[in-house]
Design a protein around this motif. Sequence first.
Motif, PDB file in Angstrom:
ATOM      1  N   LEU A   1       0.252   5.243   0.826  1.00  0.00           N
ATOM      2  CA  LEU A   1      -0.694   6.199   1.375  1.00  0.00           C
ATOM      3  C   LEU A   1      -0.149   7.622   1.291  1.00  0.00           C
ATOM      4  O   LEU A   1       1.002   7.870   1.659  1.00  0.00           O
ATOM      5  CB  LEU A   1      -0.998   5.884   2.846  1.00  0.00           C
ATOM      6  CG  LEU A   1      -1.797   4.618   3.165  1.00  0.00           C
ATOM      7  CD1 LEU A   1      -0.947   3.361   3.000  1.00  0.00           C
ATOM      8  CD2 LEU A   1      -2.315   4.685   4.604  1.00  0.00           C
TER       9      LEU A   1
ATOM     10  N   THR B   1      -5.773   4.606  11.461  1.00  0.00           N
ATOM     11  CA  THR B   1      -6.042   4.469  10.031  1.00  0.00           C
ATOM     12  C   THR B   1      -4.893   3.774   9.313  1.00  0.00           C
ATOM     13  O   THR B   1      -5.100   2.862   8.499  1.00  0.00           O
ATOM     14  CB  THR B   1      -6.278   5.859   9.403  1.00  0.00           C
ATOM     15  OG1 THR B   1      -7.428   6.451  10.009  1.00  0.00           O
ATOM     16  CG2 THR B   1      -6.489   5.749   7.900  1.00  0.00           C
TER      17      THR B   1
ATOM     18  N   PRO C   1       0.835  -1.211   0.000  1.00  0.00           N
ATOM     19  CA  PRO C   1       0.000   0.000   0.000  1.00  0.00           C
ATOM     20  C   PRO C   1       0.864   1.252   0.000  1.00  0.00           C
ATOM     21  O   PRO C   1       1.959   1.267   0.562  1.00  0.00           O
ATOM     22  CB  PRO C   1      -0.791  -0.126   1.309  1.00  0.00           C
ATOM     23  CG  PRO C   1       0.060  -0.977   2.187  1.00  0.00           C
ATOM     24  CD  PRO C   1       0.770  -1.943   1.283  1.00  0.00           C
TER      25      PRO C   1
ATOM     26  N   GLN D   1      -9.469   5.081  -3.546  1.00  0.00           N
ATOM     27  CA  GLN D   1      -9.687   4.918  -2.113  1.00  0.00           C
ATOM     28  C   GLN D   1      -9.317   6.206  -1.379  1.00  0.00           C
ATOM     29  O   GLN D   1      -8.153   6.610  -1.340  1.00  0.00           O
ATOM     30  CB  GLN D   1      -8.859   3.749  -1.561  1.00  0.00           C
ATOM     31  CG  GLN D   1      -9.173   3.453  -0.103  1.00  0.00           C
ATOM     32  CD  GLN D   1      -8.532   2.163   0.373  1.00  0.00           C
ATOM     33  OE1 GLN D   1      -7.743   1.558  -0.351  1.00  0.00           O
ATOM     34  NE2 GLN D   1      -8.865   1.745   1.576  1.00  0.00           N
TER      35      GLN D   1
ATOM     36  N   ALA E   1      -4.793   0.038   7.524  1.00  0.00           N
ATOM     37  CA  ALA E   1      -4.322  -0.177   6.147  1.00  0.00           C
ATOM     38  C   ALA E   1      -3.314  -1.313   6.104  1.00  0.00           C
ATOM     39  O   ALA E   1      -3.341  -2.152   5.200  1.00  0.00           O
ATOM     40  CB  ALA E   1      -3.705   1.106   5.598  1.00  0.00           C
TER      41      ALA E   1
ATOM     42  N   THR F   1      -3.871   5.057  -1.825  1.00  0.00           N
ATOM     43  CA  THR F   1      -4.876   5.545  -0.874  1.00  0.00           C
ATOM     44  C   THR F   1      -4.569   6.985  -0.493  1.00  0.00           C
ATOM     45  O   THR F   1      -3.421   7.325  -0.208  1.00  0.00           O
ATOM     46  CB  THR F   1      -4.899   4.683   0.401  1.00  0.00           C
ATOM     47  OG1 THR F   1      -5.155   3.316   0.048  1.00  0.00           O
ATOM     48  CG2 THR F   1      -5.969   5.171   1.372  1.00  0.00           C
TER      49      THR F   1
END
Length: 470
Positions: free
Chosen positions: A320, A422, A318, A398, A426, A375
């Motif tokens: 972010l 958060t 991921p 997202q 994730a 994200t």
Amino acid sequence: LVPPVFITNRLAAQLLFHQQMLTTLPSCYICNTGPLRKLTTSVSHVLPVSDDGGSTAEIVRVIGGPAVGDIRSRCLRLADDRDEEAKAVKCLLAHRLTGGSSEDAKLEWYQIVEGRHPLWGGVSEPYKHMIRAFLVHFQLQILSQVTREFNFKNGSIGNYFFAGARTFFRSLESAVFLFSRVARIPEGSTVLPAICTEDIITLGAELEDGTVIKGQNNISHPDSDHSNMGGEETGPSAVDKSDQYQSLSSPIRRVFYLSREGTGQEHEVSPPPNPHVLLDIQRADAVVYGMGSLFTSICPTLILDGVGEAIAVRSDIPKLLLLNGSHDRETATCGCHDGPMHASDVVQAITDALNRRNCRQGTSLKHPPSAYVTTLVVPYDGAIEVDEAALELLGVSQVVEVASVADADGRVLFDAEELVQTIGHALYGTGLLPCVVNGISHGNSIGVSNGSSNGNNGSIGGSSNAINIS
């Protein structure tokens, strides 16, 4: 063991209260983001070395070398202050000399370097002698510059110690290592300069109208009595990032590195990145681009050769992007439309930096935004418009909204506790954190401390490492 996480920008001020990290957590690569130590003990914080404001500018002007202000600041934010001596050392290294007259600042400096200042109270003699040795070495470096008089106004003792160590070892990385040990940064956390060099590093900004601004401070927080083309400061002033500055004449198109004496795009250079940065990205479990000045805090690391390639190839993790809660001089105008930048514009700026778009040196990339950002994390009621339709077109579908708080000036900030949760969720969603947030059990438990500035510590159990690039 799970590989590390790559995280970007400066989240330290808000998450610094979450300082306790376990040894079994995901690896994080952080670009300009502070203490995600609630998620992992193995955190690498990657910071630019182009800061040329305040007392950093005076050090560079007189004795040269890369700017260390951002690195010093991050080391102190990560410093362990759980016992009285650690608190005393942190207080000493965080101290700034008076901003009054240059002569008053010099007298205060002499008290410190000679070991007579009250700040030394609480520091044991062996510790004191070691720190003083590098402050004395810094003083000798100043005295050796017979043609340049040093101005101590608003001087940072931490910067002076750092500069003394760097010039003694003739190595920026060695100075970072020593400062990290003196500041008692937890085992596993590292602070990495984006570029390893002993030379002066100068950042430039090309505006949409073709204007070139030289110097990070002139781009982001210019002094009112200096032109935006820079100039030698003989009376350093404290950089106040809450000040309102005159708008840029045109939106920023890109940032790039300039040769020492260069003033325009024809003097663009491409310094190699710190190889440890690229290695840590390869081992990361996630990438988080944190809050901070978009073009002068985050992009200086992202535009380096190899960084875009290293992040894009990590399609298994991921990535972010933490959106700022307010605009600054750098995002107050946009080259694509009237008004300030929207969320999609910030994503595109990150993409352009990593793709090295418009660069005159090296090779550009053509990766889509989704290769760099998966994200977008936004604070509730933030000032930057979240244009979800445009984000969808960029491949960023997202968007996660996080509770926010207001600072003393009314600016919107992430609620630190909610933000940690958060990011933890994730990582949990990818299987990197086999644990929970706020008592929602999924195996191991996660305890999150509150985000107040009382210094309480908390921890999140899991299995990752972190890198913070500021």
